[in-house]
Design a protein around this motif. Structure first.
Motif, PDB file in Angstrom:
ATOM      1  N   LEU A 154     115.755  73.449  24.579  1.00  0.00           N
ATOM      2  CA  LEU A 154     116.096  73.359  23.014  1.00  0.00           C
ATOM      3  C   LEU A 154     116.354  74.137  22.311  1.00  0.00           C
ATOM      4  O   LEU A 154     115.930  75.230  22.440  1.00  0.00           O
ATOM      5  CB  LEU A 154     114.914  72.573  22.466  1.00  0.00           C
ATOM      6  N   PRO A 155     117.499  74.015  21.701  1.00  0.00           N
ATOM      7  CA  PRO A 155     117.995  75.084  20.634  1.00  0.00           C
ATOM      8  C   PRO A 155     116.850  75.466  19.718  1.00  0.00           C
ATOM      9  O   PRO A 155     116.137  74.616  19.341  1.00  0.00           O
ATOM     10  CB  PRO A 155     119.133  74.471  19.842  1.00  0.00           C
ATOM     11  N   ARG A 156     116.766  76.581  19.166  1.00  0.00           N
ATOM     12  CA  ARG A 156     115.752  77.029  18.256  1.00  0.00           C
ATOM     13  C   ARG A 156     115.705  76.069  16.921  1.00  0.00           C
ATOM     14  O   ARG A 156     116.887  75.833  16.541  1.00  0.00           O
ATOM     15  CB  ARG A 156     116.117  78.359  17.914  1.00  0.00           C
ATOM     16  N   ASN A 157     114.738  76.072  16.431  1.00  0.00           N
ATOM     17  CA  ASN A 157     114.449  75.350  15.092  1.00  0.00           C
ATOM     18  C   ASN A 157     114.994  73.838  15.429  1.00  0.00           C
ATOM     19  O   ASN A 157     115.482  73.137  14.227  1.00  0.00           O
ATOM     20  CB  ASN A 157     115.153  75.767  14.028  1.00  0.00           C
ATOM     21  N   SER A 158     115.138  73.435  16.517  1.00  0.00           N
ATOM     22  CA  SER A 158     115.428  71.768  16.650  1.00  0.00           C
ATOM     23  C   SER A 158     114.331  71.066  16.934  1.00  0.00           C
ATOM     24  O   SER A 158     113.257  71.345  17.483  1.00  0.00           O
ATOM     25  CB  SER A 158     116.641  71.726  17.644  1.00  0.00           C
ATOM     26  N   THR A 159     114.511  69.616  16.679  1.00  0.00           N
ATOM     27  CA  THR A 159     113.353  68.655  17.120  1.00  0.00           C
ATOM     28  C   THR A 159     114.074  67.657  17.708  1.00  0.00           C
ATOM     29  O   THR A 159     114.951  66.858  17.370  1.00  0.00           O
ATOM     30  CB  THR A 159     113.139  67.988  15.723  1.00  0.00           C
ATOM     31  N   PRO A 160     113.403  67.480  18.804  1.00  0.00           N
ATOM     32  CA  PRO A 160     113.994  66.107  19.805  1.00  0.00           C
ATOM     33  C   PRO A 160     113.808  64.641  19.179  1.00  0.00           C
ATOM     34  O   PRO A 160     112.775  64.705  18.415  1.00  0.00           O
ATOM     35  CB  PRO A 160     113.247  66.303  21.006  1.00  0.00           C
ATOM     36  N   LEU A 161     114.790  64.075  19.471  1.00  0.00           N
ATOM     37  CA  LEU A 161     114.734  62.566  19.018  1.00  0.00           C
ATOM     38  C   LEU A 161     114.932  61.530  20.102  1.00  0.00           C
ATOM     39  O   LEU A 161     115.969  61.847  20.753  1.00  0.00           O
ATOM     40  CB  LEU A 161     115.511  62.417  17.669  1.00  0.00           C
ATOM     41  N   ALA A 162     114.142  60.621  20.294  1.00  0.00           N
ATOM     42  CA  ALA A 162     114.449  59.578  21.207  1.00  0.00           C
ATOM     43  C   ALA A 162     113.919  58.202  20.632  1.00  0.00           C
ATOM     44  O   ALA A 162     113.156  58.301  19.765  1.00  0.00           O
ATOM     45  CB  ALA A 162     113.530  60.007  22.630  1.00  0.00           C
ATOM     46  N   TYR A 163     114.479  57.158  21.092  1.00  0.00           N
ATOM     47  CA  TYR A 163     113.955  55.854  20.723  1.00  0.00           C
ATOM     48  C   TYR A 163     113.888  55.089  21.949  1.00  0.00           C
ATOM     49  O   TYR A 163     114.580  55.077  22.814  1.00  0.00           O
ATOM     50  CB  TYR A 163     115.001  55.491  19.581  1.00  0.00           C
ATOM     51  N   VAL A 164     113.128  53.862  21.715  1.00  0.00           N
ATOM     52  CA  VAL A 164     112.930  52.810  22.568  1.00  0.00           C
ATOM     53  C   VAL A 164     113.012  51.554  21.483  1.00  0.00           C
ATOM     54  O   VAL A 164     112.196  51.494  20.777  1.00  0.00           O
ATOM     55  CB  VAL A 164     111.704  52.818  23.264  1.00  0.00           C
ATOM     56  N   LEU A 165     114.042  50.652  22.081  1.00  0.00           N
ATOM     57  CA  LEU A 165     114.151  49.308  21.399  1.00  0.00           C
ATOM     58  C   LEU A 165     113.817  48.322  22.379  1.00  0.00           C
ATOM     59  O   LEU A 165     114.875  48.355  23.298  1.00  0.00           O
ATOM     60  CB  LEU A 165     115.357  49.246  20.694  1.00  0.00           C
ATOM     61  N   ASP A 166     112.896  47.505  22.356  1.00  0.00           N
ATOM     62  CA  ASP A 166     112.934  46.539  23.297  1.00  0.00           C
ATOM     63  C   ASP A 166     112.249  45.186  22.852  1.00  0.00           C
ATOM     64  O   ASP A 166     112.134  45.274  21.469  1.00  0.00           O
ATOM     65  CB  ASP A 166     111.896  47.096  24.495  1.00  0.00           C
ATOM     66  N   SER A 167     112.282  44.038  23.712  1.00  0.00           N
ATOM     67  CA  SER A 167     111.768  42.746  23.293  1.00  0.00           C
ATOM     68  C   SER A 167     111.405  42.138  24.440  1.00  0.00           C
ATOM     69  O   SER A 167     111.974  42.323  25.795  1.00  0.00           O
ATOM     70  CB  SER A 167     113.388  42.216  22.701  1.00  0.00           C
ATOM     71  N   PRO A 168     110.212  41.626  24.240  1.00  0.00           N
ATOM     72  CA  PRO A 168     109.822  40.743  25.408  1.00  0.00           C
ATOM     73  C   PRO A 168     110.680  39.588  25.714  1.00  0.00           C
ATOM     74  O   PRO A 168     111.134  39.140  24.907  1.00  0.00           O
ATOM     75  CB  PRO A 168     108.190  40.251  25.056  1.00  0.00           C
ATOM     76  N   GLU A 169     110.606  39.555  27.251  1.00  0.00           N
ATOM     77  CA  GLU A 169     111.807  38.540  27.774  1.00  0.00           C
ATOM     78  C   GLU A 169     111.285  37.028  27.211  1.00  0.00           C
ATOM     79  O   GLU A 169     110.229  36.592  27.019  1.00  0.00           O
ATOM     80  CB  GLU A 169     111.540  38.306  29.323  1.00  0.00           C
ATOM     81  N   GLY A 170     112.435  36.519  26.676  1.00  0.00           N
ATOM     82  CA  GLY A 170     112.298  34.991  26.105  1.00  0.00           C
ATOM     83  C   GLY A 170     111.793  35.030  24.680  1.00  0.00           C
ATOM     84  O   GLY A 170     111.323  34.031  24.163  1.00  0.00           O
ATOM     85  N   SER A 171     111.688  36.045  23.937  1.00  0.00           N
ATOM     86  CA  SER A 171     111.040  36.368  22.989  1.00  0.00           C
ATOM     87  C   SER A 171     111.978  36.806  21.619  1.00  0.00           C
ATOM     88  O   SER A 171     113.095  37.353  22.037  1.00  0.00           O
ATOM     89  CB  SER A 171     109.833  37.481  22.567  1.00  0.00           C
ATOM     90  N   SER A 172     112.094  36.529  20.455  1.00  0.00           N
ATOM     91  CA  SER A 172     112.698  36.968  19.502  1.00  0.00           C
ATOM     92  C   SER A 172     112.162  37.826  18.664  1.00  0.00           C
ATOM     93  O   SER A 172     112.664  38.222  17.575  1.00  0.00           O
ATOM     94  CB  SER A 172     113.157  35.622  18.568  1.00  0.00           C
ATOM     95  N   ALA A 173     111.238  38.561  19.222  1.00  0.00           N
ATOM     96  CA  ALA A 173     110.689  39.598  18.489  1.00  0.00           C
ATOM     97  C   ALA A 173     111.210  41.072  19.213  1.00  0.00           C
ATOM     98  O   ALA A 173     111.558  41.087  20.175  1.00  0.00           O
ATOM     99  CB  ALA A 173     109.141  40.022  18.946  1.00  0.00           C
ATOM    100  N   TYR A 174     111.059  42.073  18.373  1.00  0.00           N
ATOM    101  CA  TYR A 174     111.558  43.201  18.808  1.00  0.00           C
ATOM    102  C   TYR A 174     110.629  44.476  18.314  1.00  0.00           C
ATOM    103  O   TYR A 174     109.784  44.376  17.494  1.00  0.00           O
ATOM    104  CB  TYR A 174     112.717  43.621  18.088  1.00  0.00           C
ATOM    105  N   ARG A 175     110.522  45.585  19.179  1.00  0.00           N
ATOM    106  CA  ARG A 175     109.646  46.786  18.932  1.00  0.00           C
ATOM    107  C   ARG A 175     110.392  47.981  19.013  1.00  0.00           C
ATOM    108  O   ARG A 175     111.117  47.934  19.881  1.00  0.00           O
ATOM    109  CB  ARG A 175     108.532  46.922  19.878  1.00  0.00           C
TER     110      ARG A 175
END
Length: 142
Positions: free
Chosen positions: A90-111
């Protein structure tokens, strides 16, 4: 209300089993992604000020949510660097960013979980015919 709390708990606990990042809710439409991106940006600004935070993204962001998030972060004033290999230093003074967007199968909900440095921010969303809305508060793990 009780069902929403059970759903939130299930979505949060479900995420403990994986370390993969990305968009696993490909059925989310543009309006849904827009609501979640804007909500994410509002939360990130509270803890990581733009123009003072340099974010490094080390995951594939070719999905609709990832592209919208990166564009919104840059427009808000964040320095965002995309790095294809997570093994690269990682470059100096940097902050890693990652994301997870998921939804249970057959559901209209998201996390949505945003991993920023060693912290994670998570929120559940529920879809209704009139649109998507938060199904609970943001949770923050330090």
């Amino acid at each position: 209300m009780r069902n929403a709390l059970v759903l939130c708990a299930a979505l949060v606990l479900q995420g403990c089993a994986t370390h993969d990042y990305g968009n696993f809710a490909q059925q989310a439409d543009v309006a849904t992604n827009t609501v979640m991106v804007n909500d994410s940006l509002s939360q990130l600004i509270l803890f990581f000020p733009p123009a003072k935070t340099r974010l490094i993204v080390q995951q594939d962001t070719s999905d609709r949510f990832g592209q919208s998030l990166l564009r919104a972060l840059r427009q808000q004033g964040y320095a965002v660097q995309e790095q294809s290999e997570s093994s690269a230093p990682l470059p100096r003074n940097s902050t890693p960013l990652a994301y997870v967007l998921d939804s249970p199968e057959g559901s209209s909900a998201y996390r949505l979980t945003l991993r920023v440095g060693k912290q994670s921010l998570t929120r559940a969303y529920a879809a209704r015919p009139e649109g998507i809305y938060p199904a609970g508060l943001w949770t923050r793990k330090e």
